[in-house]
Design a protein around this motif. Structure first.
Motif, mmCIF file in Angstrom:
data_model
loop_
_atom_site.group_PDB
_atom_site.id
_atom_site.type_symbol
_atom_site.label_atom_id
_atom_site.label_comp_id
_atom_site.label_asym_id
_atom_site.label_seq_id
_atom_site.Cartn_x
_atom_site.Cartn_y
_atom_site.Cartn_z
ATOM 1 N N THR A 1 18.932 4.160 0.374
ATOM 2 C CA THR A 1 17.657 4.865 0.597
ATOM 3 C C THR A 1 16.613 4.416 -0.415
ATOM 4 N N LEU A 2 17.022 4.317 -1.684
ATOM 5 C CA LEU A 2 16.097 3.849 -2.719
ATOM 6 C C LEU A 2 15.674 2.398 -2.481
ATOM 7 N N GLU A 3 16.613 1.570 -2.045
ATOM 8 C CA GLU A 3 16.290 0.161 -1.765
ATOM 9 C C GLU A 3 15.259 0.060 -0.647
ATOM 10 N N THR A 4 15.354 0.951 0.345
ATOM 11 C CA THR A 4 14.364 0.966 1.428
ATOM 12 C C THR A 4 12.995 1.368 0.895
ATOM 13 N N LEU A 5 12.974 2.377 0.028
ATOM 14 C CA LEU A 5 11.706 2.801 -0.579
ATOM 15 C C LEU A 5 11.090 1.676 -1.406
ATOM 16 N N ILE A 6 11.923 0.935 -2.120
ATOM 17 C CA ILE A 6 11.432 -0.187 -2.930
ATOM 18 C C ILE A 6 10.871 -1.281 -2.024
ATOM 19 N N ALA A 7 11.577 -1.573 -0.934
ATOM 20 C CA ALA A 7 11.093 -2.597 -0.001
ATOM 21 C C ALA A 7 9.739 -2.201 0.575
ATOM 22 N N ASN A 8 9.582 -0.917 0.908
ATOM 23 C CA ASN A 8 8.297 -0.435 1.431
ATOM 24 C C ASN A 8 7.199 -0.531 0.376
ATOM 25 N N ALA A 9 7.538 -0.162 -0.868
ATOM 26 C CA ALA A 9 6.553 -0.229 -1.956
ATOM 27 C C ALA A 9 6.118 -1.671 -2.195
ATOM 28 N N ARG A 10 7.060 -2.598 -2.121
ATOM 29 C CA ARG A 10 6.730 -4.009 -2.314
ATOM 30 C C ARG A 10 5.852 -4.538 -1.197
ATOM 31 N N ALA A 11 6.152 -4.121 0.030
ATOM 32 C CA ALA A 11 5.349 -4.565 1.169
ATOM 33 C C ALA A 11 3.912 -4.048 1.050
ATOM 34 N N GLN A 12 3.775 -2.789 0.627
ATOM 35 C CA GLN A 12 2.446 -2.210 0.448
ATOM 36 C C GLN A 12 1.697 -2.914 -0.683
ATOM 37 N N LYS A 13 2.412 -3.208 -1.775
ATOM 38 C CA LYS A 13 1.776 -3.908 -2.893
ATOM 39 C C LYS A 13 1.333 -5.305 -2.479
ATOM 40 N N LYS A 14 2.184 -5.988 -1.710
ATOM 41 C CA LYS A 14 1.853 -7.342 -1.250
ATOM 42 C C LYS A 14 0.598 -7.326 -0.383
ATOM 43 N N ALA A 15 0.525 -6.353 0.534
ATOM 44 C CA ALA A 15 -0.651 -6.244 1.403
ATOM 45 C C ALA A 15 -1.902 -5.951 0.578
ATOM 46 N N LEU A 16 -1.742 -5.081 -0.427
ATOM 47 C CA LEU A 16 -2.861 -4.734 -1.313
ATOM 48 C C LEU A 16 -3.336 -5.965 -2.077
ATOM 49 N N MET A 17 -2.393 -6.735 -2.584
ATOM 50 C CA MET A 17 -2.744 -7.939 -3.342
ATOM 51 C C MET A 17 -3.481 -8.945 -2.465
#
Length: 413
Positions: A178-194
């Motif tokens: 579950t935490l790994e999924t949250l991290i993957a989502n956070a990374r995807a959002q950060k990548k889009a933001l960047m």
């Protein structure tokens, strides 16, 4: 001391171990309807990655039934099995099927005396990492053998206790997933933001001035200082950790004995490694953040901000987002790679350009991305803590130091 009812044994007594078939490259296909071939390159630490997939004709798959994989099987890459990021072992899932086992990859499948869920735990812990490090050969291509896998020592409880231990540890696995999924989502959002902020596609409130192309040499100056101070902190570039001590990363220094010709960096300086790696097709740019100083090979191109007119954080994110890759690609000469390194000259490197806004907007953009980074880092810290807690619990449960309660009804089943 062996707990009552348990026995000291080896995994080969309780799991079927099969190595893959030597498929001929001439038989490979690229048709997505054909069957995937699971090669060593597809096995990463605790996950399968289907990049550069090779396939085998579907109509001939029945000929290779012995090498068909099932969900729940474990596969181990026999070459370069241990990496600093972990052992190259992974569980096959339904999403990975159908696929066939290729040579230099071993498949492990539990027999009746070993619960499949417990076998997963035996291979996911630090104990297996230590075993692989101990048996892996120190040749040009470090490797392990099927016998090394068969001889992996374990302490095996009765099946009823195996099931209960597997159930308990799987609860921790679900929390980790579950935490790994949250991290993957956070990374995807950060990548889009960047991608949106660092290209000017999305502007922050209060900023409207045009971005401009700036000469790299106007923003950065080359770091040339050699190691004439006897610094012994030899650094290497890690995708996850940035510039990190070789002793920390490899558990040893792989540098030459004489490091006087290495480049001396101070905190905040950047190093560019011209060698490609996962996620860095044009090489990686990393700043020195973990230490006050360190040294790197002269093969790295090193630089620092030339003045206070630009924001360090902005360009750290700019490089990490791959926005400088186009410039590197344009100056990489024909022949491309020399021993795995891009053929990029220092003169051409400093003659490139950067696309950036004014200093204030650079700082504002960096601060927004920094917040996204903090959120990701918080989740990563939670994940590390959870893994450490599970590891401590495994040490207790898989050695019998802590026994589990088994219902009487289950004992008589």
């Amino acid at each position: 001391m062996i707990p009552k009812g348990w026995k000291a044994t080896v995994i080969g007594q309780h799991a079927e171990i099969l190595t893959g078939f030597a498929f001929k490259s001439a038989e490979y296909t690229s048709d997505e309807q054909d069957v995937k071939l699971l090669r060593g390159d597809n096995v990463a630490p605790h996950r399968l990655r289907w990049r550069d997939v090779k396939r085998f004709p579907l109509e001939r798959a029945a000929e290779m039934d012995r090498y068909q994989l099932r969900a729940g099987d474990f596969v181990v890459a026999m070459d370069r099995t241990w990496l600093p990021s972990g052992v190259k072992i992974a569980e096959v899932t339904e999403a990975d099927l159908p696929c066939l086992l290729v040579q230099r990859v071993a498949r492990l499948r539990a027999r009746g005396t070993l619960h499949q869920g417990l076998m997963k735990q035996f291979f996911s812990g630090h104990h297996f990492d230590q075993h692989v490090q101990a048996v892996q050969t120190e040749t040009a291509v470090p490797h392990i053998s099927p016998a090394d896998l068969r001889d992996y020592p374990i302490m095996l409880p009765p099946l009823t206790e195996q099931r209960r231990i597997a159930e308990i540890l799987s609860t921790w696995d679900h929390a980790i997933e579950t935490l790994e999924t949250l991290i993957a989502n956070a990374r995807a959002q950060k990548k889009a933001l960047m991608q949106s902020l660092l290209t000017g596609t999305q502007r922050l409130p209060g900023f409207s001035a045009d971005w401009r192309w700036i000469k790299f040499s106007e923003v950065f100056e080359r770091v040339r200082q050699k190691n004439d101070v006897g610094n012994t902190n030899v650094l290497t570039i890690s995708a996850q950790h940035g510039l990190v001590s070789q002793v920390e990363y490899f558990n040893k220094s792989v540098a030459s004995e004489d490091v006087r010709g290495y480049t001396l960096l101070r905190n905040g300086d950047f190093a560019y490694n011209k060698s490609y790696s996962d996620g860095y097709p044009m090489g990686a740019f990393k700043p020195l953040e973990r230490y006050d100083s360190g040294i790197v090979s002269s093969l790295y191109i090193c630089f620092r901000l030339a003045n206070d007119g630009h924001d360090h954080g902005f360009f750290r994110h700019y490089f990490e987002a791959g926005l400088f890759n186009r410039e590197i690609s344009a100056i990489a000469q024909e022949g491309a790679r020399n021993h795995g390194l891009l053929n990029v000259s220092v003169v051409d490197f400093f003659d490139t350009s950067l696309h950036a806004p004014g200093h204030e907007e650079q700082t504002a953009i960096a601060e927004v991305i920094n917040e996204a980074e903090k959120m990701e880092r918080t989740l990563l810290n939670q994940l590390a803590a959870l893994r450490n807690e599970k590891s401590a619990l495994m040490q207790q449960l898989l050695t019998g130091k802590r026994r589990v309660t088994v219902d009487l009804e289950e004992k008589t089943c």
